[in-house]
Design a protein around this motif. Structure first.
Motif, PDB file in Angstrom:
ATOM      1  N   GLY A 136      46.421  44.783  48.374  1.00 53.47           N
ATOM      2  CA  GLY A 136      47.908  44.731  47.996  1.00 53.47           C
ATOM      3  C   GLY A 136      48.936  44.669  49.292  1.00 53.47           C
ATOM      4  N   GLU A 137      48.279  45.275  50.405  1.00 52.05           N
ATOM      5  CA  GLU A 137      49.217  45.452  51.628  1.00 52.05           C
ATOM      6  C   GLU A 137      49.181  44.202  52.510  1.00 52.05           C
ATOM      7  N   LEU A 138      47.953  43.503  52.505  1.00 51.59           N
ATOM      8  CA  LEU A 138      47.759  42.069  53.269  1.00 51.59           C
ATOM      9  C   LEU A 138      48.246  41.020  52.554  1.00 51.59           C
ATOM     10  N   VAL A 139      48.148  40.827  51.159  1.00 52.06           N
ATOM     11  CA  VAL A 139      48.441  39.615  50.776  1.00 52.06           C
ATOM     12  C   VAL A 139      49.917  39.867  49.689  1.00 52.06           C
ATOM     13  N   PRO A 140      50.899  38.937  49.875  1.00 52.04           N
ATOM     14  CA  PRO A 140      51.942  39.230  49.175  1.00 52.04           C
ATOM     15  C   PRO A 140      51.672  38.963  47.622  1.00 52.04           C
ATOM     16  N   PRO A 141      52.188  39.440  46.663  1.00 55.59           N
ATOM     17  CA  PRO A 141      51.823  39.409  45.168  1.00 55.59           C
ATOM     18  C   PRO A 141      51.918  37.946  44.498  1.00 55.59           C
ATOM     19  N   ARG A 142      52.518  37.212  45.360  1.00 55.22           N
ATOM     20  CA  ARG A 142      52.744  35.794  44.943  1.00 55.22           C
ATOM     21  C   ARG A 142      51.462  35.026  45.180  1.00 55.22           C
ATOM     22  N   GLU A 143      50.718  35.520  46.509  1.00 64.59           N
ATOM     23  CA  GLU A 143      49.526  34.906  46.961  1.00 64.59           C
ATOM     24  C   GLU A 143      48.082  35.543  46.327  1.00 64.59           C
ATOM     25  N   ARG A 144      48.692  36.882  45.764  1.00 61.47           N
ATOM     26  CA  ARG A 144      47.339  37.537  45.463  1.00 61.47           C
ATOM     27  C   ARG A 144      46.651  37.520  44.346  1.00 61.47           C
ATOM     28  N   GLY A 145      47.250  36.778  43.389  1.00 63.57           N
ATOM     29  CA  GLY A 145      46.625  36.400  42.204  1.00 63.57           C
ATOM     30  C   GLY A 145      45.474  35.653  42.447  1.00 63.57           C
ATOM     31  N   LYS A 146      45.603  34.618  43.501  1.00 64.19           N
ATOM     32  CA  LYS A 146      44.276  33.950  43.925  1.00 64.19           C
ATOM     33  C   LYS A 146      43.087  34.601  44.260  1.00 64.19           C
ATOM     34  N   TYR A 147      43.239  35.502  45.111  1.00 62.12           N
ATOM     35  CA  TYR A 147      42.126  36.395  45.455  1.00 62.12           C
ATOM     36  C   TYR A 147      41.727  37.552  44.620  1.00 62.12           C
ATOM     37  N   MET A 148      42.711  37.905  43.989  1.00 59.11           N
ATOM     38  CA  MET A 148      42.164  38.719  42.871  1.00 59.11           C
ATOM     39  C   MET A 148      41.219  38.302  41.722  1.00 59.11           C
ATOM     40  N   GLY A 149      41.558  36.931  41.715  1.00 62.93           N
ATOM     41  CA  GLY A 149      40.743  36.183  40.617  1.00 62.93           C
ATOM     42  C   GLY A 149      39.225  35.943  41.227  1.00 62.93           C
ATOM     43  N   MET A 150      39.339  35.864  42.698  1.00 60.34           N
ATOM     44  CA  MET A 150      37.952  35.605  43.370  1.00 60.34           C
ATOM     45  C   MET A 150      37.146  36.896  43.472  1.00 60.34           C
ATOM     46  N   MET A 151      37.947  38.028  43.266  1.00 58.56           N
ATOM     47  CA  MET A 151      37.295  39.278  43.332  1.00 58.56           C
ATOM     48  C   MET A 151      36.770  39.520  42.217  1.00 58.56           C
ATOM     49  N   ALA A 152      37.328  39.342  40.988  1.00 54.70           N
ATOM     50  CA  ALA A 152      36.901  39.124  39.558  1.00 54.70           C
ATOM     51  C   ALA A 152      35.590  38.463  39.601  1.00 54.70           C
ATOM     52  N   GLY A 153      35.475  37.230  40.344  1.00 53.61           N
ATOM     53  CA  GLY A 153      34.562  36.424  40.397  1.00 53.61           C
ATOM     54  C   GLY A 153      33.252  37.128  41.081  1.00 53.61           C
ATOM     55  N   VAL A 154      33.527  37.791  41.982  1.00 57.60           N
ATOM     56  CA  VAL A 154      32.305  38.819  42.822  1.00 57.60           C
ATOM     57  C   VAL A 154      31.917  39.697  41.852  1.00 57.60           C
ATOM     58  N   MET A 155      32.927  40.421  41.120  1.00 61.57           N
ATOM     59  CA  MET A 155      32.361  41.571  40.505  1.00 61.57           C
ATOM     60  C   MET A 155      31.362  40.939  39.193  1.00 61.57           C
ATOM     61  N   SER A 156      31.951  39.819  38.720  1.00 60.72           N
ATOM     62  CA  SER A 156      31.095  39.175  37.549  1.00 60.72           C
ATOM     63  C   SER A 156      29.494  38.604  38.115  1.00 60.72           C
ATOM     64  N   LEU A 157      29.498  38.012  39.488  1.00 53.59           N
ATOM     65  CA  LEU A 157      28.305  37.718  39.874  1.00 53.59           C
ATOM     66  C   LEU A 157      27.392  39.110  40.098  1.00 53.59           C
ATOM     67  N   ALA A 158      27.910  40.191  40.461  1.00 50.78           N
ATOM     68  CA  ALA A 158      27.132  41.586  40.754  1.00 50.78           C
ATOM     69  C   ALA A 158      26.824  41.831  39.541  1.00 50.78           C
ATOM     70  N   MET A 159      27.489  41.740  38.318  1.00 45.56           N
ATOM     71  CA  MET A 159      26.976  42.155  36.943  1.00 45.56           C
ATOM     72  C   MET A 159      25.932  41.299  36.601  1.00 45.56           C
ATOM     73  N   ILE A 160      25.893  40.021  36.924  1.00 46.60           N
ATOM     74  CA  ILE A 160      24.945  39.064  36.642  1.00 46.60           C
ATOM     75  C   ILE A 160      23.631  39.359  37.323  1.00 46.60           C
ATOM     76  N   GLY A 161      23.840  39.323  38.526  1.00 42.34           N
ATOM     77  CA  GLY A 161      22.765  39.257  39.333  1.00 42.34           C
ATOM     78  C   GLY A 161      22.065  40.400  39.596  1.00 42.34           C
ATOM     79  N   GLY A 162      22.921  41.565  39.328  1.00 38.24           N
ATOM     80  CA  GLY A 162      22.218  43.150  39.692  1.00 38.24           C
ATOM     81  C   GLY A 162      20.918  43.334  39.247  1.00 38.24           C
ATOM     82  N   PRO A 163      20.637  43.257  37.994  1.00 33.72           N
ATOM     83  CA  PRO A 163      19.399  43.571  37.304  1.00 33.72           C
ATOM     84  C   PRO A 163      18.318  42.373  37.915  1.00 33.72           C
TER      85      PRO A 163
END
Length: 532
Positions: A136-163
């Protein structure tokens, strides 16, 4: 507040983030993956851990200790980062998490493992909120959506690959590597944060609100214990659960009184004056409620009724997680491109109850293809909301409160998930017992293993060894229990859908200027430090 200014963040409102910021965000993603991956990995290693360390009666505490300290510490990490600078606090949380990981891997008794898992959870609370606040401090909100979408992707991969990773490590290297694997990943994150992340340093004049911190921790701890123990370790009407409930309520009331008077409140109540922020806290709570409930009972249905293998338990959730990941990334990029986002929460709020109502129709004859299609609807709906709730919450506060906003949003989602799993678990167990009694007689009322208590949760191989009448009864019982919990979740999700209609389209920084009569606070320019 006096300030020592380090190098200015590379992300500016007027342009896209530079290479150093993108690499810093990559380091943040590694940290988030650590926190998410660890919980998923440990689940598949637990049978082996119990076999070596013993202590089966304390098994649930291996998970509860981690969850409890994560939830209780999240608001504190956020506030300390706001006051003293996010980089140092984030590095500290990584070190604490890695220390807890190494100690957990070296544990010789179940009691030691539980204690070290609590230490690990303490660090995990800082990882999640620190990563979101720094972004939130590094990236302006206008650009932040893209990175937060990537963050959600990482979280999903962790949930899939963890077990899958947990099972592979346990089978080939031993269960201790389910914890040791964090060390190289955490080491990479540490080096990248130290060398690439440049943020303003802060030196707060005021002191931490210790009274508020103690009251908040007491309230959160009591509430989590109520939802973890209620209906499992203790009856809901027991003196322990009632006492913890009263303590939680009293602590929350006292906390609100203290925070209104504190010079440096650990949770500034003023942030709730923003309608969007308050809505994101509510929506996050409801999203956690339905999401964690779905993730808990879908694999059980697939294993017990549809005969799926428990070995690949992470793959069972692919129809939910893949659409969630794709939609999160897509909406994040669309938000970055257009600067508009209000339609996405409404769409997600509509799809989630539809998906849950469809899942409530699952029965013993539902095919895997049909159930997968239902799950995809739910996953797509969650994808529209997963990271946008954080983005909208951060866009509703000033930069100086970014850590508190991130931690509060995370906290509400965590507590919602705890309540959801506890309530749905009780409803599920009661419905399974009723159906087993109706179909297989009183002797099977407690589940396939007979007797009272929580119904046994058997995998496909174990079910094949049961008498045909008991096996059929159990399959119907699990289907009935699944119907009940998803119906309750769907009704709850309708409240979330209603809440999304009240979200205001506040222009993201880097887009069009806010209207003059806009009441939402405008984030301060990136790279500045406000007095508190």
């Amino acid at each position: 507040m006096s300030t020592e200014t380090a190098e200015e963040p590379a992300g500016k409102a007027g342009g896209g983030p530079g290479p150093s910021v993108r690499m810093s965000v990559f380091a943040l993603m590694i940290a988030v993956m650590l926190a998410m991956l660890d919980n998923m990995i440990v689940g598949t290693a637990m049978p082996t851990i119990v076999g070596e360390l013993g202590g089966l009666e304390h098994l649930s505490w291996v998970v509860t200790a981690y969850t409890l300290t994560t939830a209780a510490s999240t608001p504190l990490w956020g506030k300390i980062g706001d006051m003293y600078g996010r980089k140092g606090v984030f590095l500290t949380s990584i070190v604490v998490f890695l220390a807890g990981s190494v100690a957990s891997g070296a544990a010789q008794t179940m009691s030691q493992l539980i204690g070290f898992r609590a230490l690990q959870g303490l660090g995990a609370g800082g990882l999640m909120v620190g990563a979101m606040a720094i972004m939130g401090e590094l990236v302006p909100p206008r650009e932040r959506g893209k990175y937060m979408g990537m963050m959600a992707g990482v979280m999903s991969l962790a949930m899939i690959g963890g077990p899958l990773v947990g099972g592979t490590l346990t089978d080939h290297l031993g269960w201790r590597w389910a914890f040791y694997i964090n060390v190289p990943l955490g080491g990479i994150a540490l080096v990248m944060v130290v060398t690439l992340l440049h943020l303003p340093r802060r030196r707060a004049k005021g002191s931490i609100d210790y009274t508020g911190a103690v009251l908040l921790t007491t309230g959160i701890t009591s509430a989590v214990l109520v939802t973890s123990w209620g209906g499992t370790e203790y009856d809901w009407s027991s003196s322990v659960i009632i006492g913890l409930s009263v303590l939680a309520l009293a602590a929350v009331v006292a906390f609100l009184v203290v925070e209104r008077r504190a010079a440096e409140p650990v949770l500034p109540l003023g942030i709730f004056r923003s309608r969007n922020f308050s809505l994101m806290a509510l929506i996050g709570f409801l999203l956690g409620f339905v999401m964690f409930g779905a993730m808990t009972f879908l694999p059980l249905y697939q294993q017990s009724v549809q005969g799926a293998s428990a070995t690949n338990s992470g793959l069972l959730l692919l129809p939910v997680l893949l659409p969630m990941m794709v939609v999160s990334v897509t909406t994040g990029r669309a938000t970055t491109r257009t600067g508009r986002y209000r339609a996405y929460p409404v769409i997600g709020g509509a799809l989630i109850p539809v998906g849950l109502f469809l899942l409530a129709q699952l029965d013993v004859g539902t095919s895997r293809t049909t159930s997968a299609l239902y799950m995809m609807v739910l996953g797509a709906g969650m994808g529209f909301l997963m990271q946008l709730t954080m983005l909208i919450a951060q866009n509703s506060v000033e930069l100086k409160d970014m850590g508190v906003a991130s931690s509060t949003t995370t906290l509400f989602r965590t507590i919602g998930g705890s309540f959801g799993v506890a309530l749905m678990g009780t409803l599920f167990a009661d419905r399974v017992r009723e159906t087993m009694t109706e179909r297989a007689g009183a002797a099977a009322g407690g589940g396939p293993s007979g007797g009272g208590g929580t119904p046994a949760q058997l995998d496909a191989a174990s079910l094949e060894r049961l008498p045909a009448q008991v096996r059929e009864a159990y399959e119907h019982a699990v289907a009935d229990g699944t119907h009940t919990v998803f119906l309750v979740a769907a009704v709850t999700a309708l409240l979330m859908f209603v809440a999304t209609w009240f979200v205001k389209e506040v222009p993201l920084k880097g887009g069009e200027p806010a209207a003059e009569d806009e009441t939402e606070p405008t984030p301060e320019p990136e790279g500045t430090v406000s007095p508190v």
